[in-house]
Design a protein around this motif. Structure first.
Motif, PDB file in Angstrom:
ATOM      1  N   ARG A  56      -5.880   1.434   8.760  1.00 32.96           N
ATOM      2  CA  ARG A  56      -6.464   2.722   9.418  1.00 32.96           C
ATOM      3  C   ARG A  56      -7.555   3.087   9.167  1.00 32.96           C
ATOM      4  NH1 ARG A  56      -2.968   3.685   4.713  1.00 32.96           N
ATOM      5  NH2 ARG A  56      -3.948   4.984   3.230  1.00 32.96           N
ATOM      6  N   SER A  57      -8.001   4.221   9.765  1.00 32.65           N
ATOM      7  CA  SER A  57      -9.367   4.933   9.628  1.00 32.65           C
ATOM      8  C   SER A  57      -9.143   5.657   8.212  1.00 32.65           C
ATOM      9  CB  SER A  57      -9.527   5.901  10.611  1.00 32.65           C
ATOM     10  OG  SER A  57      -9.730   5.096  11.615  1.00 32.65           O
ATOM     11  N   LEU A  58     -10.127   5.713   7.222  1.00 30.88           N
ATOM     12  CA  LEU A  58      -9.970   6.238   5.833  1.00 30.88           C
ATOM     13  C   LEU A  58     -10.191   7.848   5.938  1.00 30.88           C
ATOM     14  CD1 LEU A  58     -11.153   3.273   3.444  1.00 30.88           C
ATOM     15  CD2 LEU A  58      -8.633   3.584   4.631  1.00 30.88           C
ATOM     16  N   SER A 127      -5.955  -4.443   2.824  1.00 35.79           N
ATOM     17  CA  SER A 127      -5.628  -3.771   3.873  1.00 35.79           C
ATOM     18  C   SER A 127      -6.660  -2.749   4.428  1.00 35.79           C
ATOM     19  CB  SER A 127      -4.339  -3.104   3.467  1.00 35.79           C
ATOM     20  OG  SER A 127      -3.366  -3.992   3.148  1.00 35.79           O
ATOM     21  N   LEU A 128      -7.261  -2.226   3.460  1.00 33.92           N
ATOM     22  CA  LEU A 128      -8.360  -0.933   3.916  1.00 33.92           C
ATOM     23  C   LEU A 128      -9.559  -1.308   4.139  1.00 33.92           C
ATOM     24  CD1 LEU A 128      -6.401   1.909   1.816  1.00 33.92           C
ATOM     25  CD2 LEU A 128      -5.997   1.183   4.149  1.00 33.92           C
ATOM     26  N   GLY A 129     -10.032  -2.532   3.264  1.00 36.06           N
ATOM     27  CA  GLY A 129     -11.300  -2.735   3.449  1.00 36.06           C
ATOM     28  C   GLY A 129     -12.038  -2.348   2.337  1.00 36.06           C
ATOM     29  N   ALA A 130     -12.865  -2.978   1.462  1.00 39.23           N
ATOM     30  CA  ALA A 130     -13.750  -2.701   0.147  1.00 39.23           C
ATOM     31  C   ALA A 130     -14.835  -1.921   0.856  1.00 39.23           C
ATOM     32  CB  ALA A 130     -14.391  -3.955  -0.587  1.00 39.23           C
ATOM     33  N   GLU A 132     -15.191   0.071   3.399  1.00 38.29           N
ATOM     34  CA  GLU A 132     -14.572   1.037   3.946  1.00 38.29           C
ATOM     35  C   GLU A 132     -14.087   2.404   2.866  1.00 38.29           C
ATOM     36  OE1 GLU A 132     -14.386  -1.601   7.131  1.00 38.29           O
ATOM     37  OE2 GLU A 132     -13.768  -1.532   5.029  1.00 38.29           O
ATOM     38  N   LEU A 133     -13.455   1.498   1.769  1.00 42.82           N
ATOM     39  CA  LEU A 133     -13.363   2.298   0.484  1.00 42.82           C
ATOM     40  C   LEU A 133     -14.144   3.020  -0.371  1.00 42.82           C
ATOM     41  CD1 LEU A 133     -10.224   0.531  -1.021  1.00 42.82           C
ATOM     42  CD2 LEU A 133     -10.145   2.914  -0.219  1.00 42.82           C
ATOM     43  N   ALA A 134     -15.311   2.046  -0.110  1.00 47.35           N
ATOM     44  CA  ALA A 134     -16.864   2.438  -0.813  1.00 47.35           C
ATOM     45  C   ALA A 134     -17.197   3.686  -0.240  1.00 47.35           C
ATOM     46  CB  ALA A 134     -17.581   1.397  -1.070  1.00 47.35           C
ATOM     47  N   ALA A 135     -16.976   3.875   0.945  1.00 47.19           N
ATOM     48  CA  ALA A 135     -17.652   4.918   1.794  1.00 47.19           C
ATOM     49  C   ALA A 135     -16.854   6.214   1.619  1.00 47.19           C
ATOM     50  CB  ALA A 135     -17.674   4.841   3.331  1.00 47.19           C
ATOM     51  N   GLU A 139     -15.667   5.853  -7.083  1.00 51.15           N
ATOM     52  CA  GLU A 139     -15.314   4.431  -7.892  1.00 51.15           C
ATOM     53  C   GLU A 139     -15.315   3.301  -7.149  1.00 51.15           C
ATOM     54  OE1 GLU A 139     -14.443   4.655 -11.116  1.00 51.15           O
ATOM     55  OE2 GLU A 139     -14.204   6.456 -11.808  1.00 51.15           O
ATOM     56  N   ALA A 140     -14.906   3.607  -6.008  1.00 56.97           N
ATOM     57  CA  ALA A 140     -14.863   1.970  -5.276  1.00 56.97           C
ATOM     58  C   ALA A 140     -16.364   1.602  -4.995  1.00 56.97           C
ATOM     59  CB  ALA A 140     -14.120   2.453  -3.897  1.00 56.97           C
TER      60      ALA A 140
END
Length: 607
Positions: A56-58, A127-130, A132-135, A139-140
């Motif tokens: 999904r879009s984060l 599932s969410l993308g590394a 994408e989470l970093a954005a 912490e990511a």
């Protein structure tokens, strides 16, 4: 030789500043707190739904979830790691301490509850993308390297339920079998028929006699080993079968093509890099065999028979005598000071703050290791034998301790070092000691130092190649059936023949190396990363010699990123292409140059 107590007792480490004892209030509080924190962490992962989910879009909520999950995982891991290290400090030096063994079992059970959380985090990141989470998460973003590896790892995981079940069962499966191997080998004593009378010694002390200057003592220790190991071969063979059988099942269910592929991934080393290194190693074996034949002649053996096993790590007849503990520290400190004051200062700090346990004794594990112990402190276990080789081992383990100081500012997830990269600083520090000696020695003194260096390199290249061949065959055969102790011993000598060839007297090959090496009873294919570390360290040392100041300015950063970058990325930091066989050949050419120097210096003694 008479076994006597040293004039000044060898150091033992102290962990009393953390807790006074296992019965102290602070220890029981820490144990209860860690257990509760792990339970709360599991609840937090459930609350935040950290597990496989839909793409999904984060949103900012996902960023907040990542921040909370990662920061809490790091905090709880740090506390549990310190608790584990505190107890293991006793287990590793006194396996007969039943209270410590019981506590270790409890802590391992708590740790087993943590492992499925890494699997869940890996699935969530995939599932969410590394990126994408970093954005959306600080912490990511700070953990992008480890998280990217987790996303890749998720491809090789069982279901969440299966991973959780395996984590629990491993404490009574492979974990318990590994503990058995450590316990029975550390508690083994045997009688050694020494020239001045028999002596009953713990096995670490018996193995330490392999570096004794008296050839009769060395052969007696070898004979004692060969007689003693079979007395415990049945339970240790059971441990080998259980651990490798379990690994085969789990690797298959995790969709690994082979245990080696799993090992390469765990070490952040690509298959291409591994194959390039192995090809260069195979090409170097005739050079090492030639060196062993020269060493055999220096010890009075016929070159066509090769070197007897008991003389593999023997000091040369013309070498200096025993090295005292203080002399060994002086050698290491002086070599370290030529690199930096900070590295030299670590030696004194380790001694003054009681980081080191050096005395061989009953119930203590064999070998040597270094483990982090909170902040930038480490615990360093040695089995000091009074040899120059012991000084090299001290440099190696203190190199790990220095590496740990560069990791002190990193989080638990950033400090998850793969074995291959964890050996970088230790090998580099060993090289510092050797190069410092070679810079001012000539004649027989230079020959003796080259002998120490080459026998260590021989162990890391040739012997570890034999271990790799052995373990490969164990995994293959274990797919079909269990293996007897006798079959394991035969496989071991077959592997030694393939690796050592005519470099050793094959009638003296050591069939029980599978039994005594703890490396087979923990991580799989644990051995080859030492070869990687040695040859990568030699490549780094060449960069240091090319431009010392530039190297120093980036070295600590490289070490601190060993848990965050791949082997290939770390190599590129200093312009090294580890995927190219030419890099590994160049490192081995340094060894070949030393072998040629050794042959030149040995010639007058042989002729």
């Amino acid at each position: 030789m008479t076994i006597t107590e040293p004039a000044n007792p060898l150091p033992r480490w102290s962990v009393a500043d953390i807790h006074e004892s296992f019965d102290s209030r602070s220890f029981s509080d820490a144990k209860e707190r860690s257990t509760a924190d792990v339970e709360r962490l599991i609840a937090l992962f459930d609350e935040l739904n950290i597990r496989a989910t839909e793409q999904r879009s984060l949103t900012g909520a996902d960023g907040t979830a990542a921040d909370r999950a990662i920061s809490e995982f790091n905090r709880v891991s740090d506390d549990l790691d310190l608790l584990h290290a505190y107890v293991y400090a006793t287990v590793s030096t006194d396996s007969r301490n039943t209270q410590a063994q019981s506590l270790m079992s409890e802590i391992n059970m708590v740790g087993a509850s943590m492992r499925p959380l890494l699997a869940r985090l890996a699935e969530w990141v995939k599932s969410l993308g590394a990126d994408e989470l970093a954005a959306v998460s600080v912490e990511a973003r700070d953990h992008i390297g480890p998280l990217s590896r987790f996303a890749e790892r998720a491809t090789h995981q069982m279901s969440e339920v299966e991973e959780h079940l395996y984590a629990e069962l491993s404490t009574t499966g492979s974990g318990a079998w590994g503990r058995l191997q450590s316990d029975v080998t550390s508690q083994l004593t045997t009688e050694v028929d020494l020239p001045d009378g028999p002596a009953t010694l713990p096995m670490p002390a018996v193995r330490g006699l392999a570096t004794d200057p008296d050839p009769a003592v060395r052969q007696a220790s070898y004979n004692a080993e060969i007689a003693a190991w079979p007395t415990i071969e049945v339970p240790v063979a059971a441990a080998m079968n259980a651990i490798k059988g379990e690994a085969n099942v789990v690797n298959r269910r995790r969709n690994w093509t082979s245990p080696l592929d799993a090992s390469c991934f765990a070490n952040s080393v690509s298959t291409a890099t591994f194959e390039a290194m192995q090809s260069a190693v195979s090409a170097s074996l005739p050079d090492f065999r030639r060196w062993m034949q020269v060493k055999a002649q220096l010890h009075g053996h016929a070159p066509d028979r090769g070197l007897p096993w008991w003389d593999l790590v023997a000091p040369l007849p013309m070498a200096a005598g025993d090295v005292s503990w203080d002399q060994g520290l002086t050698i290491v400190r002086k070599a370290f000071s030529e690199f930096s004051p900070g590295l030299a200062g670590l030696v004194d700090r380790a001694v003054n703050e009681q980081w080191i346990d050096a005395e061989p004794r009953d119930g203590k594990q064999g070998g040597a290791f270094c483990m982090p112990f909170g902040g930038d402190r480490s615990l360093v276990m040695l089995n000091w034998s009074g040899s120059a080789e012991s000084a090299q081992t001290t440099a190696h383990e203190l190199g790990h301790a220095y590496h740990n100081t560069t990791l002190a500012g990193r989080t638990a997830l950033q400090r998850r070092l793969p074995m291959a990269l964890a050996e970088t600083a230790s090998i580099f520090c060993e090289t510092l000691v050797i190069e410092a000696g070679l810079a001012h020695l000539d004649g027989d003194e230079r020959l003796a130092l080259l002998d120490i260096d080459l026998q260590g390199t021989n162990q890391v290249v040739v012997d570890i190649h034999s271990r790799f061949l052995f373990e490969t065959e164990v995994f293959a055969r274990r797919q079909r059936r269990t293996l007897s102790a006798r079959e394991l011993s035969e496989m071991m000598t077959d592997a030694q023949l393939a690796a050592y060839g005519n470099g050793i007297d094959q009638s003296t090959a050591h069939p029980y190396m599978w039994l005594l090496k703890p490396h087979y009873y923990g991580s799989h294919f644990y051995n080859w990363p030492y070869t990687y570390g040695l040859l990568f360290g030699l490549g780094l040392f060449a960069r240091y010699q090319d431009d010392p100041e530039r190297f120093r300015s980036g070295y600590d950063t490289l070490l601190s990123r060993a848990g965050m970058d791949t082997a290939e990325e770390l190599g590129q930091t200093f312009g090294l292409d580890v995927t190219d066989e030419a890099f590994w050949t160049a490192s081995l050419d340094v060894v070949r140059t030393r072998i040629a120097d050794y042959e030149r210096l040995a010639a007058p003694h042989i002729n």
